[in-house]
Design a protein around this motif. Structure first.
Motif, PDB file in Angstrom:
ATOM      1  N   ASP A 217      -2.673   2.244  -4.285  1.00  0.00           N
ATOM      2  CA  ASP A 217      -2.372   3.636  -3.951  1.00  0.00           C
ATOM      3  C   ASP A 217      -3.564   4.171  -3.166  1.00  0.00           C
ATOM      4  O   ASP A 217      -4.707   4.065  -3.607  1.00  0.00           O
ATOM      5  CB  ASP A 217      -2.155   4.469  -5.210  1.00  0.00           C
ATOM      6  N   THR A 218      -3.291   4.727  -1.996  1.00  0.00           N
ATOM      7  CA  THR A 218      -4.372   5.157  -1.107  1.00  0.00           C
ATOM      8  C   THR A 218      -4.659   6.650  -1.183  1.00  0.00           C
ATOM      9  O   THR A 218      -5.222   7.212  -0.253  1.00  0.00           O
ATOM     10  CB  THR A 218      -4.056   4.749   0.353  1.00  0.00           C
ATOM     11  N   GLY A 219      -4.278   7.265  -2.304  1.00  0.00           N
ATOM     12  CA  GLY A 219      -4.615   8.675  -2.480  1.00  0.00           C
ATOM     13  C   GLY A 219      -3.431   9.595  -2.653  1.00  0.00           C
ATOM     14  O   GLY A 219      -3.429  10.716  -2.126  1.00  0.00           O
ATOM     15  N   SER A 220      -2.441   9.179  -3.408  1.00  0.00           N
ATOM     16  CA  SER A 220      -1.259  10.020  -3.628  1.00  0.00           C
ATOM     17  C   SER A 220      -1.642  11.365  -4.233  1.00  0.00           C
ATOM     18  O   SER A 220      -2.544  11.452  -5.066  1.00  0.00           O
ATOM     19  CB  SER A 220      -0.264   9.324  -4.558  1.00  0.00           C
ATOM     20  N   THR A 221      -0.931  12.393  -3.793  1.00  0.00           N
ATOM     21  CA  THR A 221      -1.149  13.756  -4.292  1.00  0.00           C
ATOM     22  C   THR A 221       0.154  14.334  -4.825  1.00  0.00           C
ATOM     23  O   THR A 221       0.388  15.537  -4.739  1.00  0.00           O
ATOM     24  CB  THR A 221      -1.709  14.656  -3.169  1.00  0.00           C
TER      25      THR A 221
ATOM     26  N   THR B  31       4.069   8.643  -7.869  1.00  0.00           N
ATOM     27  CA  THR B  31       4.044   7.327  -7.217  1.00  0.00           C
ATOM     28  C   THR B  31       3.400   6.294  -8.127  1.00  0.00           C
ATOM     29  O   THR B  31       3.934   5.195  -8.323  1.00  0.00           O
ATOM     30  CB  THR B  31       3.305   7.396  -5.868  1.00  0.00           C
ATOM     31  N   ILE B  32       2.266   6.639  -8.703  1.00  0.00           N
ATOM     32  CA  ILE B  32       1.545   5.698  -9.571  1.00  0.00           C
ATOM     33  C   ILE B  32       2.364   5.387 -10.818  1.00  0.00           C
ATOM     34  O   ILE B  32       2.432   4.233 -11.264  1.00  0.00           O
ATOM     35  CB  ILE B  32       0.150   6.260  -9.920  1.00  0.00           C
ATOM     36  N   ALA B  33       3.012   6.372 -11.395  1.00  0.00           N
ATOM     37  CA  ALA B  33       3.828   6.148 -12.594  1.00  0.00           C
ATOM     38  C   ALA B  33       4.968   5.166 -12.306  1.00  0.00           C
ATOM     39  O   ALA B  33       5.241   4.266 -13.116  1.00  0.00           O
ATOM     40  CB  ALA B  33       4.391   7.469 -13.117  1.00  0.00           C
ATOM     41  N   ILE B  34       5.619   5.315 -11.168  1.00  0.00           N
ATOM     42  CA  ILE B  34       6.690   4.387 -10.804  1.00  0.00           C
ATOM     43  C   ILE B  34       6.119   2.987 -10.628  1.00  0.00           C
ATOM     44  O   ILE B  34       6.665   2.011 -11.149  1.00  0.00           O
ATOM     45  CB  ILE B  34       7.420   4.854  -9.524  1.00  0.00           C
ATOM     46  N   ALA B  35       5.023   2.868  -9.907  1.00  0.00           N
ATOM     47  CA  ALA B  35       4.401   1.562  -9.675  1.00  0.00           C
ATOM     48  C   ALA B  35       4.054   0.880 -10.995  1.00  0.00           C
ATOM     49  O   ALA B  35       4.305  -0.320 -11.174  1.00  0.00           O
ATOM     50  CB  ALA B  35       3.157   1.720  -8.805  1.00  0.00           C
ATOM     51  N   LYS B  36       3.501   1.630 -11.937  1.00  0.00           N
ATOM     52  CA  LYS B  36       3.078   1.054 -13.220  1.00  0.00           C
ATOM     53  C   LYS B  36       4.248   0.619 -14.096  1.00  0.00           C
ATOM     54  O   LYS B  36       4.061  -0.166 -15.013  1.00  0.00           O
ATOM     55  CB  LYS B  36       2.173   2.034 -13.965  1.00  0.00           C
ATOM     56  N   ARG B  37       5.443   1.102 -13.814  1.00  0.00           N
ATOM     57  CA  ARG B  37       6.625   0.611 -14.540  1.00  0.00           C
ATOM     58  C   ARG B  37       6.964  -0.824 -14.134  1.00  0.00           C
ATOM     59  O   ARG B  37       7.654  -1.529 -14.866  1.00  0.00           O
ATOM     60  CB  ARG B  37       7.831   1.514 -14.296  1.00  0.00           C
ATOM     61  N   TYR B  38       6.485  -1.241 -12.980  1.00  0.00           N
ATOM     62  CA  TYR B  38       6.811  -2.564 -12.453  1.00  0.00           C
ATOM     63  C   TYR B  38       5.669  -3.571 -12.554  1.00  0.00           C
ATOM     64  O   TYR B  38       5.918  -4.781 -12.523  1.00  0.00           O
ATOM     65  CB  TYR B  38       7.273  -2.451 -10.999  1.00  0.00           C
ATOM     66  N   THR B  39       4.428  -3.099 -12.618  1.00  0.00           N
ATOM     67  CA  THR B  39       3.292  -4.019 -12.663  1.00  0.00           C
ATOM     68  C   THR B  39       2.054  -3.342 -13.242  1.00  0.00           C
ATOM     69  O   THR B  39       1.897  -2.124 -13.133  1.00  0.00           O
ATOM     70  CB  THR B  39       2.961  -4.553 -11.248  1.00  0.00           C
TER      71      THR B  39
ATOM     72  N   ILE C 233       0.882  -1.162   0.000  1.00  0.00           N
ATOM     73  CA  ILE C 233       0.000   0.000   0.000  1.00  0.00           C
ATOM     74  C   ILE C 233       0.923   1.216   0.000  1.00  0.00           C
ATOM     75  O   ILE C 233       1.925   1.235   0.706  1.00  0.00           O
ATOM     76  CB  ILE C 233      -0.987   0.017   1.189  1.00  0.00           C
ATOM     77  N   VAL C 234       0.602   2.186  -0.835  1.00  0.00           N
ATOM     78  CA  VAL C 234       1.474   3.341  -0.996  1.00  0.00           C
ATOM     79  C   VAL C 234       0.669   4.634  -1.031  1.00  0.00           C
ATOM     80  O   VAL C 234      -0.506   4.634  -1.387  1.00  0.00           O
ATOM     81  CB  VAL C 234       2.324   3.237  -2.294  1.00  0.00           C
ATOM     82  N   LYS C 235       1.327   5.705  -0.678  1.00  0.00           N
ATOM     83  CA  LYS C 235       0.780   7.060  -0.819  1.00  0.00           C
ATOM     84  C   LYS C 235       1.960   8.021  -0.821  1.00  0.00           C
ATOM     85  O   LYS C 235       2.724   8.066   0.142  1.00  0.00           O
ATOM     86  CB  LYS C 235      -0.184   7.403   0.320  1.00  0.00           C
ATOM     87  N   ASN C 236       2.117   8.741  -1.909  1.00  0.00           N
ATOM     88  CA  ASN C 236       3.198   9.733  -2.037  1.00  0.00           C
ATOM     89  C   ASN C 236       4.562   9.125  -1.697  1.00  0.00           C
ATOM     90  O   ASN C 236       5.316   9.669  -0.901  1.00  0.00           O
ATOM     91  CB  ASN C 236       2.915  10.947  -1.147  1.00  0.00           C
ATOM     92  N   GLU C 237       4.883   8.020  -2.338  1.00  0.00           N
ATOM     93  CA  GLU C 237       6.116   7.286  -2.034  1.00  0.00           C
ATOM     94  C   GLU C 237       7.131   7.314  -3.173  1.00  0.00           C
ATOM     95  O   GLU C 237       7.990   6.441  -3.267  1.00  0.00           O
ATOM     96  CB  GLU C 237       5.786   5.829  -1.679  1.00  0.00           C
ATOM     97  N   ALA C 238       7.073   8.312  -4.041  1.00  0.00           N
ATOM     98  CA  ALA C 238       7.981   8.369  -5.190  1.00  0.00           C
ATOM     99  C   ALA C 238       9.449   8.312  -4.779  1.00  0.00           C
ATOM    100  O   ALA C 238      10.278   7.732  -5.475  1.00  0.00           O
ATOM    101  CB  ALA C 238       7.703   9.620  -6.026  1.00  0.00           C
ATOM    102  N   GLU C 239       9.783   8.878  -3.644  1.00  0.00           N
ATOM    103  CA  GLU C 239      11.179   8.922  -3.202  1.00  0.00           C
ATOM    104  C   GLU C 239      11.742   7.536  -2.879  1.00  0.00           C
ATOM    105  O   GLU C 239      12.913   7.263  -3.125  1.00  0.00           O
ATOM    106  CB  GLU C 239      11.303   9.821  -1.968  1.00  0.00           C
ATOM    107  N   HIS C 240      10.926   6.642  -2.344  1.00  0.00           N
ATOM    108  CA  HIS C 240      11.402   5.340  -1.878  1.00  0.00           C
ATOM    109  C   HIS C 240      10.962   4.164  -2.736  1.00  0.00           C
ATOM    110  O   HIS C 240      11.576   3.095  -2.684  1.00  0.00           O
ATOM    111  CB  HIS C 240      10.892   5.070  -0.458  1.00  0.00           C
TER     112      HIS C 240
END
Length: 127
Positions: A39-43, A48-56, A14-21
């Motif tokens: 993603d629980t509501g990244s702003t 964050t979503i773009a990074i996640a979508k590169r992997y799955t 579960i992630v939210k605004n986690e682009a750094e890590h």
């Protein structure tokens, strides 16, 4: 007769605004059979979503945060279709995913259904 059940391991986050890590965490899951991210509501402008979508492709953005990590974790676990599930936070990472697979295979052989993983903080001086 030999048991031919294929052991599969998924990783849920579960992630939210986690682009750094996030990228380090996702890189450490290479070797898992499937990756599921809620993603629980990244702003952060979609970073964050773009990074996640590169992997799955299994990135879920419809979950509405209910002030409960338990509910969010259960939501993403409900998406996991593998026989085993590793839960990882975006600021955590696995040193060697092959060790996770070894532990799961040993657990399966002994009919164990859950494994605790020891976490070591980076600043602890341990490896």
């Amino acid at each position: 007769m030999e048991d031919t059940k294929k052991i599969t391991i998924g990783c849920v986050m579960i992630v939210k605004n986690e682009a750094e890590h996030l990228e380090r965490a996702l890189e450490s899951t290479k070797g898992c059979d499937a990756l599921y991210i809620a993603d629980t509501g990244s702003t952060d402008g979609g970073a964050t979503i773009a990074i996640a979508k590169r992997y799955t492709d299994n990135v879920y953005t419809e979950y509405v945060w209910e002030k409960s990590f338990c509910k969010a974790r259960n939501f993403i676990k409900s998406k996991c279709k593998t026989t085993w599930c590793v839960s990882l936070d975006a600021d955590e990472y696995l040193h060697d995913f092959s060790k996770v697979r070894e532990a799961v295979e040993l657990a399966e052989a002994k009919e164990i259904r859950a494994i605790d993983i020891i976490q070591i903080a980076e600043d602890s001086g341990q490896e």
